[in-house]
Design a protein around this motif. Structure first.
Motif, short mmCIF file in Angstrom:
data_model
loop_
_atom_site.label_atom_id
_atom_site.label_comp_id
_atom_site.label_asym_id
_atom_site.label_seq_id
_atom_site.Cartn_x
_atom_site.Cartn_y
_atom_site.Cartn_z
N SER A 163 0.87 -1.16 0.00
CA SER A 163 0.00 0.00 0.00
C SER A 163 0.91 1.22 0.00
O SER A 163 1.83 1.31 0.81
CB SER A 163 -0.89 0.01 1.25
OG SER A 163 -1.59 1.22 1.35
N ILE A 164 0.67 2.15 -0.94
CA ILE A 164 1.55 3.31 -1.09
C ILE A 164 0.72 4.58 -0.89
O ILE A 164 -0.12 4.92 -1.73
CB ILE A 164 2.22 3.36 -2.48
CG1 ILE A 164 2.93 2.03 -2.76
CG2 ILE A 164 3.19 4.53 -2.58
CD1 ILE A 164 3.21 1.82 -4.24
N LYS A 165 0.93 5.24 0.24
CA LYS A 165 0.24 6.50 0.50
C LYS A 165 1.14 7.65 0.06
O LYS A 165 2.30 7.72 0.42
CB LYS A 165 -0.08 6.64 1.99
CG LYS A 165 -0.81 7.93 2.36
CD LYS A 165 -0.91 8.11 3.86
CE LYS A 165 -1.76 7.04 4.49
NZ LYS A 165 -1.90 7.25 5.97
N VAL A 166 0.58 8.54 -0.75
CA VAL A 166 1.34 9.71 -1.21
C VAL A 166 0.61 10.97 -0.76
O VAL A 166 -0.55 11.19 -1.14
CB VAL A 166 1.50 9.72 -2.75
CG1 VAL A 166 2.31 10.94 -3.18
CG2 VAL A 166 2.17 8.44 -3.23
N ILE A 179 -3.87 1.56 -9.21
CA ILE A 179 -5.21 1.91 -8.75
C ILE A 179 -5.11 2.86 -7.56
O ILE A 179 -4.42 2.59 -6.58
CB ILE A 179 -5.98 0.65 -8.32
CG1 ILE A 179 -6.31 -0.22 -9.54
CG2 ILE A 179 -7.26 1.02 -7.58
CD1 ILE A 179 -7.32 0.41 -10.48
N ASN A 180 -5.79 4.01 -7.66
CA ASN A 180 -5.82 5.00 -6.58
C ASN A 180 -7.10 4.81 -5.79
O ASN A 180 -8.19 5.14 -6.25
CB ASN A 180 -5.75 6.41 -7.16
CG ASN A 180 -5.69 7.48 -6.09
OD1 ASN A 180 -5.74 7.21 -4.90
ND2 ASN A 180 -5.59 8.73 -6.52
N LYS A 181 -6.97 4.27 -4.58
CA LYS A 181 -8.13 3.98 -3.75
C LYS A 181 -8.81 5.26 -3.25
O LYS A 181 -9.96 5.23 -2.83
CB LYS A 181 -7.72 3.10 -2.56
CG LYS A 181 -7.22 1.73 -2.95
CD LYS A 181 -8.31 0.88 -3.57
CE LYS A 181 -7.85 -0.53 -3.88
NZ LYS A 181 -8.92 -1.36 -4.48
N GLU A 190 -4.18 13.45 -0.58
CA GLU A 190 -3.67 12.14 -0.20
C GLU A 190 -4.20 11.08 -1.15
O GLU A 190 -5.40 10.93 -1.35
CB GLU A 190 -4.06 11.81 1.24
CG GLU A 190 -3.49 10.50 1.74
CD GLU A 190 -3.82 10.25 3.21
OE1 GLU A 190 -3.15 10.84 4.07
OE2 GLU A 190 -4.76 9.47 3.47
N ASP A 191 -3.27 10.36 -1.76
CA ASP A 191 -3.63 9.23 -2.62
C ASP A 191 -3.14 7.95 -1.98
O ASP A 191 -2.11 7.94 -1.29
CB ASP A 191 -2.99 9.39 -4.00
CG ASP A 191 -3.47 10.64 -4.73
OD1 ASP A 191 -4.67 10.95 -4.63
OD2 ASP A 191 -2.65 11.29 -5.40
#
Length: 618
Positions: A163-166, A179-181, A190-191
């Motif tokens: 999981s990559i939070k940006v 895929i951007n949740k 926040e993506d």
């Protein structure tokens, strides 16, 4: 990948061939956060939560190399302040093993990792990372996240989901195939992206930039183009029509292939007053490509070069190595790479298709296509022509073979061309290289790699012994290809003409000089009447021109001055020949050189014409 040097073509490939977007719940989710809002000293902070680690020690690795670049990058050199913390916030002991690896002690107590990442774009360090595989941090303006430069993996856990939070400025919009949740959430800063395994991270660049995007659909493929133009020179909308035309032609060419459902083109146009990149181009991925080009180029040149040649090349990688690839690629080792023998396929056939589809779909004439192939023949001769292509490919990271890499776009494409002609001839025009690649795609596909040592034998079984003879002689073997033999089959002949040139460059922009292994500039066997008049011989080392000492650093402006020479000028050169300095000189004469070109033979017979038509049009 396709790279260009100072705008002259000299001449990734999937990192994951099972790029599923469903998480694998059988292993722990690795949570990563990249903070793009709080840039400190041109660096961003990355945090990694590995969940529960059972081992006493564990190693975290940043890639040393990524697929498609064929050279060591060592992204770890841009990582600093690397720390590990336990659940109470105390620092754990970390031992740096090498440029790209950190060993964490008492890993079973580890809560998280933290480190800072510097970017490659404005680095003053000579790092050797291709700009299109690089990283960019421009606070509040643009971020290029070629993710191997930001995120690593725990040794032995490369198959874990991520999981990559940006966290990013609100004015910057993301473009990526991940895929951007959080895409439709109210939080615009926040993506959250998900990746099934590390290979998918490596395969999925992200660009953050102000809105400058167009999208369209071609035969079920959702295509997006995003452009970052720092001075607002170019708008994505201006490239929609030519890009759509090109992509439609490619889709027509690949009819029947299992291609992709989406394709994202991330373009960074650099200000050449800010960045002095001497190499630019593109790096391909599974369903996207990162492109870096000068902003100063006019739209027409960007369309012709960037869109029709470079982006088209990258898109054809969805055939190989996306659908047809070896175990070495399917299970790519980012830190101790084991290279494949088949660059003739991955880059060569891809480059060949990038030209063939244009004549096949009527975007260029037959003669224009022949001219392109002729140019590749001339350029390929500058490389070592009597070298096994499979041996070069397998050892491309070695110093002995690395200088020949760009030949994959020249001789590699010509290998594809010759195989295509053989296949067409042996099948009475009904079966060509495109058919073969489709059959290979059906036989293997995204999730079934072939064995590196067996694919050529498999191709021979699927086709005929003539293909095997060609491979044994010219691909596995080191015998140079007699191209006239193959062109004669399709009614294309050589013709020699005399053309005006300058003293150092011919009419087609090809130089009469080259660079040896000692980085000395020397005169090649290809020459002109002006150099002959001065007494220059092949192999002479160029020392000075009209009293100005010559080096790799100043040869371009010196050549520029020679292009202004005219009748009445006096010319003086200093060269080294057989270890001795010689002074050569004379008055200006208009240089002429012999140029051998390929042209369609108007006297070709019916068999030749029929084969040429099946080769280029069917």
């Amino acid at each position: 990948m396709k790279k260009l040097i100072l705008g002259m073509a000299t001449l990734a490939f999937i990192a994951s061939c099972s790029s599923t977007k469903n998480l694998n719940n059988s292993t722990s989710l690795i949570e990563t956060t990249i903070d793009l809002e709080n840039v400190i000293d041109d660096k961003v902070t990355v945090e990694v939560n590995p969940q529960k680690i059972k081992q006493a020690t564990i190693t975290y690795q940043i890639p040393a190399i990524v697929p498609g670049t064929y050279k060591m990058s060592n992204y770890g050199q841009f990582i600093s302040n690397f720390k590990a913390f336990d659940y109470k916030g105390n620092e754990l002991v970390v031992k740096k093993l090498d440029t790209n690896s950190w060993q964490i002690e008492n890993a079973s107590q580890m809560d998280k990792l933290s480190y800072q990442v510097d970017d490659t774009f404005d680095s003053e360090v000579k790092h050797g990372i291709y700009v299109m595989a690089g990283t960019n941090i421009e606070e509040g303006k643009n971020f290029i996240l070629n993710l191997p430069g930001f995120i690593g993996y725990f040794k032995g856990k490369k198959e874990s989901p991520y999981s990559i939070k940006v966290q990013h400025p609100e004015n910057l919009i993301e473009t990526t195939s991940l895929i951007n949740k959080n895409k439709n959430n109210a939080n615009k800063t926040e993506d959250v992206f998900h990746a099934a395994r590390y290979d998918e991270i490596s395969d999925s660049p992200i660009m953050y930039a102000p809105a400058n995007t167009i999208s369209f659909n071609v035969d079920g493929i959702d295509v997006s183009l995003v452009i970052y133009s720092p001075n607002g020179v170019h708008k994505a909308e201006d490239f929609k029509a030519p890009l759509q035309k090109m992509m439609q032609a490619q889709s027509n060419f690949l009819k029947g292939f299992d291609t992709t459902k989406e394709y994202n083109i991330l373009v960074y146009l650099f200000d050449d007053k800010t960045y002095k990149f001497d190499i630019y181009g593109a790096l391909e991925h599974n369903t996207s490509t990162t492109v870096v080009y000068p902003e100063s180029l006019p739209k027409e040149q960007l369309v012709d070069n960037m869109i029709n040649h470079v982006v088209s090349h990258e898109f054809f990688h969805i055939v190989t190595p996306l659908s047809v690839h070896s175990e070495e690629i399917h299970n790519f080792n980012f830190n101790q790479p084991n290279m494949s023998k088949h660059l003739w396929m991955y880059e060569g056939i891809t480059e060949y298709f990038a030209h063939l589809f244009q004549v096949n779909q009527g975007l260029i004439s037959e003669q224009e296509f022949i001219n392109n192939m002729n140019g590749k023949i001339a350029t390929s001769k500058r490389f070592k022509d009597d070298m096994s292509f499979t041996e070069m490919s397998k050892n491309i990271l070695d110093e002995k073979y690395a200088p020949n890499y760009s030949n994959v776009y020249m001789k590699g494409a010509l290998i594809g061309m010759c195989i295509d002609i053989i296949l067409r001839e042996e099948s009475n025009g009904t079966y060509g290289l495109r058919n073969l690649m489709k059959d290979l795609s059906n036989k293997y596909g995204k999730n079934k790699p072939f064995k590196d040592d067996e694919i050529i034998d498999e191709i021979i079984k699927m086709t005929n012994p003539k293909v095997g003879e060609f491979f044994a002689t010219h691909v596995q073997g080191a015998t140079p290809i007699a191209y006239s033999k193959y062109f004669n089959k399709v009614g294309v002949k050589n013709q020699t003409t005399t053309e005006n040139s300058t003293y150092f460059i011919d009419k087609k922009g090809r130089p009469f000089i080259s660079v040896n292994k000692d980085k000395k500039i020397f005169f090649t066997k290809k020459t002109n009447s002006g150099l002959t008049n001065l007494g220059v011989k092949a192999g002479d080392i160029l020392e000075s021109v009209n009293g100005e000492k010559v080096s790799l650093e100043n040869i371009r402006p010196i050549i520029g001055k020679t292009m202004q020479w005219k009748t009445g000028d006096t010319i003086s050169l200093e060269v080294t020949r057989d270890g001795k300095i010689l002074k050569l000189g004379g008055n200006y004469v208009q240089p002429t050189s012999e140029a051998t070109s390929l042209t369609i033979d108007n006297a070709a017979n019916e068999t030749q014409n029929k084969l040429r038509n099946s080769w280029l049009k069917s």
